[in-house]
Design a protein around this motif. Structure first.
Motif, PDB file in Angstrom:
ATOM      1  N   GLU A   1     -50.609  34.019  21.828  1.00 31.02           N
ATOM      2  CA  GLU A   1     -50.726  34.617  20.499  1.00 31.02           C
ATOM      3  C   GLU A   1     -49.349  34.788  19.853  1.00 31.02           C
ATOM      4  N   MET A   2     -49.374  34.848  18.517  1.00 31.38           N
ATOM      5  CA  MET A   2     -48.133  34.988  17.745  1.00 31.38           C
ATOM      6  C   MET A   2     -48.348  36.039  16.664  1.00 31.38           C
TER       7      MET A   2
ATOM      8  N   GLY B   1     -35.223  35.619  16.079  1.00 27.26           N
ATOM      9  CA  GLY B   1     -33.786  35.805  15.850  1.00 27.26           C
ATOM     10  C   GLY B   1     -32.953  35.583  17.103  1.00 27.26           C
ATOM     11  N   GLY B   2     -33.597  35.683  18.248  1.00 30.63           N
ATOM     12  CA  GLY B   2     -32.928  35.438  19.528  1.00 30.63           C
ATOM     13  C   GLY B   2     -32.058  36.595  20.007  1.00 30.63           C
TER      14      GLY B   2
ATOM     15  N   MET C   1     -50.544  41.691  22.779  1.00 31.99           N
ATOM     16  CA  MET C   1     -50.568  40.245  22.544  1.00 31.99           C
ATOM     17  C   MET C   1     -50.663  39.459  23.849  1.00 31.99           C
TER      18      MET C   1
ATOM     19  N   GLY D   1     -31.888  39.133  13.521  1.00 29.39           N
ATOM     20  CA  GLY D   1     -33.100  39.717  14.106  1.00 29.39           C
ATOM     21  C   GLY D   1     -34.232  39.797  13.086  1.00 29.39           C
TER      22      GLY D   1
ATOM     23  N   LYS E   1     -41.940  30.635  25.403  1.00 21.69           N
ATOM     24  CA  LYS E   1     -41.633  31.871  24.655  1.00 21.69           C
ATOM     25  C   LYS E   1     -41.294  31.472  23.231  1.00 21.69           C
TER      26      LYS E   1
ATOM     27  N   LEU F   1     -34.205  38.079  23.053  1.00 21.82           N
ATOM     28  CA  LEU F   1     -34.611  37.079  24.047  1.00 21.82           C
ATOM     29  C   LEU F   1     -33.409  36.395  24.703  1.00 21.82           C
TER      30      LEU F   1
ATOM     31  N   ASP G   1     -26.028  51.435  18.193  1.00 27.26           N
ATOM     32  CA  ASP G   1     -26.835  51.513  19.409  1.00 27.26           C
ATOM     33  C   ASP G   1     -28.315  51.755  19.111  1.00 27.26           C
TER      34      ASP G   1
HETATM   35  C1  LIG Z   1     -26.015  44.448  20.452  1.00 26.83           C
HETATM   36  C2  LIG Z   1     -27.428  44.699  19.977  1.00 26.83           C
HETATM   37  C3  LIG Z   1     -27.729  45.906  19.366  1.00 26.83           C
HETATM   38  C4  LIG Z   1     -29.028  46.150  18.931  1.00 26.83           C
HETATM   39  N1  LIG Z   1     -29.305  47.356  18.365  1.00 26.83           N
HETATM   40  C5  LIG Z   1     -30.570  47.623  17.989  1.00 26.83           C
HETATM   41  C6  LIG Z   1     -30.898  48.893  17.402  1.00 26.83           C
HETATM   42  O1  LIG Z   1     -30.039  49.742  17.172  1.00 26.83           O
HETATM   43  N2  LIG Z   1     -32.193  49.119  17.079  1.00 26.83           N
HETATM   44  C7  LIG Z   1     -33.178  48.181  17.294  1.00 26.83           C
HETATM   45  O2  LIG Z   1     -34.327  48.451  16.981  1.00 26.83           O
HETATM   46  N3  LIG Z   1     -32.894  46.975  17.820  1.00 26.83           N
HETATM   47  C8  LIG Z   1     -31.625  46.674  18.177  1.00 26.83           C
HETATM   48  N4  LIG Z   1     -31.336  45.438  18.686  1.00 26.83           N
HETATM   49  C9  LIG Z   1     -32.421  44.443  18.862  1.00 26.83           C
HETATM   50  C10 LIG Z   1     -32.590  43.589  17.590  1.00 26.83           C
HETATM   51  O3  LIG Z   1     -33.253  44.343  16.611  1.00 26.83           O
HETATM   52  C11 LIG Z   1     -33.423  42.322  17.832  1.00 26.83           C
HETATM   53  O4  LIG Z   1     -33.227  41.506  16.695  1.00 26.83           O
HETATM   54  C12 LIG Z   1     -34.909  42.506  17.969  1.00 26.83           C
HETATM   55  O5  LIG Z   1     -35.231  43.416  18.994  1.00 26.83           O
HETATM   56  C13 LIG Z   1     -35.597  41.223  18.352  1.00 26.83           C
HETATM   57  O6  LIG Z   1     -35.774  40.433  17.221  1.00 26.83           O
HETATM   58  P1  LIG Z   1     -35.483  38.885  17.289  1.00 26.83           P
HETATM   59  O7  LIG Z   1     -36.017  38.303  16.037  1.00 26.83           O
HETATM   60  O8  LIG Z   1     -34.047  38.704  17.583  1.00 26.83           O
HETATM   61  O9  LIG Z   1     -36.432  38.418  18.501  1.00 26.83           O
HETATM   62  P2  LIG Z   1     -36.181  37.398  19.691  1.00 26.83           P
HETATM   63  O10 LIG Z   1     -35.019  37.828  20.504  1.00 26.83           O
HETATM   64  O11 LIG Z   1     -36.174  36.011  19.177  1.00 26.83           O
HETATM   65  O12 LIG Z   1     -37.541  37.615  20.498  1.00 26.83           O
HETATM   66  C14 LIG Z   1     -37.798  38.830  21.183  1.00 26.83           C
HETATM   67  C15 LIG Z   1     -39.155  38.720  21.903  1.00 26.83           C
HETATM   68  O13 LIG Z   1     -40.213  38.693  20.959  1.00 26.83           O
HETATM   69  C16 LIG Z   1     -40.970  37.476  21.071  1.00 26.83           C
HETATM   70  N5  LIG Z   1     -41.292  37.088  19.705  1.00 26.83           N
HETATM   71  C17 LIG Z   1     -40.424  36.885  18.691  1.00 26.83           C
HETATM   72  N6  LIG Z   1     -41.095  36.657  17.549  1.00 26.83           N
HETATM   73  C18 LIG Z   1     -42.419  36.711  17.863  1.00 26.83           C
HETATM   74  C19 LIG Z   1     -43.622  36.571  17.104  1.00 26.83           C
HETATM   75  N7  LIG Z   1     -43.605  36.341  15.789  1.00 26.83           N
HETATM   76  N8  LIG Z   1     -44.809  36.692  17.750  1.00 26.83           N
HETATM   77  C20 LIG Z   1     -44.834  36.950  19.087  1.00 26.83           C
HETATM   78  N9  LIG Z   1     -43.747  37.093  19.844  1.00 26.83           N
HETATM   79  C21 LIG Z   1     -42.543  36.985  19.241  1.00 26.83           C
HETATM   80  C22 LIG Z   1     -40.060  36.502  21.803  1.00 26.83           C
HETATM   81  O14 LIG Z   1     -40.800  35.513  22.486  1.00 26.83           O
HETATM   82  C23 LIG Z   1     -39.319  37.447  22.733  1.00 26.83           C
HETATM   83  O15 LIG Z   1     -40.114  37.743  23.853  1.00 26.83           O
HETATM   84  C24 LIG Z   1     -30.039  45.148  19.094  1.00 26.83           C
HETATM   85  C25 LIG Z   1     -29.717  43.913  19.670  1.00 26.83           C
HETATM   86  C26 LIG Z   1     -28.420  43.675  20.105  1.00 26.83           C
HETATM   87  C27 LIG Z   1     -28.122  42.338  20.708  1.00 26.83           C
END
Ligand SMILES: Cc1cc2nc3c(=O)[nH]c(=O)nc-3n(C[C@H](O)[C@H](O)[C@H](O)COP(=O)(O)OP(=O)(O)OC[C@H]3O[C@@H](n4cnc5c(N)ncnc54)[C@H](O)[C@@H]3O)c2cc1C
Length: 270
Positions: free
Chosen positions: A165-166, A33-34, A161, A110, A29, A37, A191
């Motif tokens: 793929e990325m 930002g994690g 995807m 994120g 995976k 995930l 939220d």
């Molecule tokens: C407490 C809390 C509140 C939140 N509130 C909101 C909200 O109000 N609104 C909202 O929209 N979101 C919300 N989120 C989610 C937040 O926006 C996350 O940052 C976002 O959903 C995922 O982005 P990430 O970079 O952290 O991805 P990750 O957690 O790193 O990855 C998420 C998934 O995407 C995949 N992935 C990541 N990057 C790529 C890429 N470039 N290509 C292909 N696959 C990829 C990963 O493998 C994984 O499956 C919240 C999260 C938390 C923990």
């Protein structure tokens, strides 16, 4: 709340990330930002054997203009998207949507690519991308393809995807000065949407009204035919079958979609 064991690799380039995806397939995976995930891994809803960290790849971050579109790198963080002057002036709905995601801590970790790839139907950025009529660039073993937002989201946490793929970049049309509306109904400030509505340039997108971000096509058609905001908004839930949870049952979500669409159409800025 402890994840299953996994191997961690910090990718040194997008090409290396793709090569690692090709090598490990379904077992790997990407980690951006994690913030989606890692909670899933802690709950053991996701148990990847290999995590490929792309969050530090500077070449995948940032915003630039390409003729009529903005191009946003996949690892651009929500806070940077919300603050980018280019986005605020050329696609203000997207900057506003990024500012509605979670709290400051989440917005500083994120990424837009992670949010779109995660494909939560209640999320802000997928709905914004559908409302803007944007697209994503997806790289894989056979090169890069561009997928329209309307085709990218397939179902509940599901996109077009493939595991090898990325998502590398996001494209949105430049719309300086075009009026837009954004409504998000939440129980608490940080939220996900119980229901969300984004409206711009005749397009209306809904969050959490089905398994993926949806277009309110009947309401869009009514707007195109000259209906008032109230008349168009009355059709906003047509064709939707939202889920039910502890926050809202199906009929309440349909009610919210109509109320929020009316507000989004009546209170537009830009
Ligand atoms: C407490 C809390 C509140 C939140 N509130 C909101 C909200 O109000 N609104 C909202 O929209 N979101 C919300 N989120 C989610 C937040 O926006 C996350 O940052 C976002 O959903 C995922 O982005 P990430 O970079 O952290 O991805 P990750 O957690 O790193 O990855 C998420 C998934 O995407 C995949 N992935 C990541 N990057 C790529 C890429 N470039 N290509 C292909 N696959 C990829 C990963 O493998 C994984 O499956 C919240 C999260 C938390 C923990």
């Amino acid at each position: 709340m402890i994840p299953a064991p996994f191997e961690y690799v910090a990718a040194e380039s997008p090409a290396q990330a793709l090569a690692l995806l090709a090598e490990h397939g379904d077992d790997a995976k990407l980690l951006a930002g994690g913030h989606s995930l890692l909670p899933m891994m802690k709950l053991r809803l996701a148990t990847p054997a290999v995590l490929i960290d792309i969050g530090r790849l500077g070449e995948l971050a940032g915003v630039s203009a390409d003729n009529g579109e903005l191009v946003i790198g996949a690892t651009t963080r929500h806070a940077d998207l919300a603050a980018a002057e280019l986005v605020r002036s050329q696609a203000p709905l997207l900057a506003y949507a990024a500012a509605q995601v979670g709290d400051p801590q989440i917005r500083h970790r994120g990424t837009i690519g992670g949010s779109l790839a995660h494909a939560d139907p209640a999320a802000d950025l997928p709905m914004a991308l559908v409302a803007l009529g944007g697209s994503v660039e997806v790289a894989g073993p056979d090169g890069t393809r561009v997928v329209a937002a309307d085709d990218f989201f397939q179902g509940f946490f599901e996109t077009v995807m493939q595991p090898d793929e990325m998502l590398t970049a996001v494209r949105v049309p430049r719309m300086p000065g075009v009026p837009w509306g954004y409504q998000k109904f939440v129980r608490r400030a940080n939220d996900w949407a119980i229901v969300g509505v984004a409206a711009v340039d005749g397009r209306i997108a809904l969050a959490n009204m089905g398994p993926r971000p949806l277009r309110a096509t009947a309401a869009e058609q009514a707007v195109a035919d000259g209906a008032s905001a109230a008349e168009a908004a009355a059709l906003a839930a047509d064709g939707t079958s939202p889920g039910e949870d502890m926050h809202a049952d199906r009929e309440y979500r349909r009610h919210l979609a109509r109320v929020l669409t009316r507000r989004a159409l009546e209170h537009q800025t830009g």
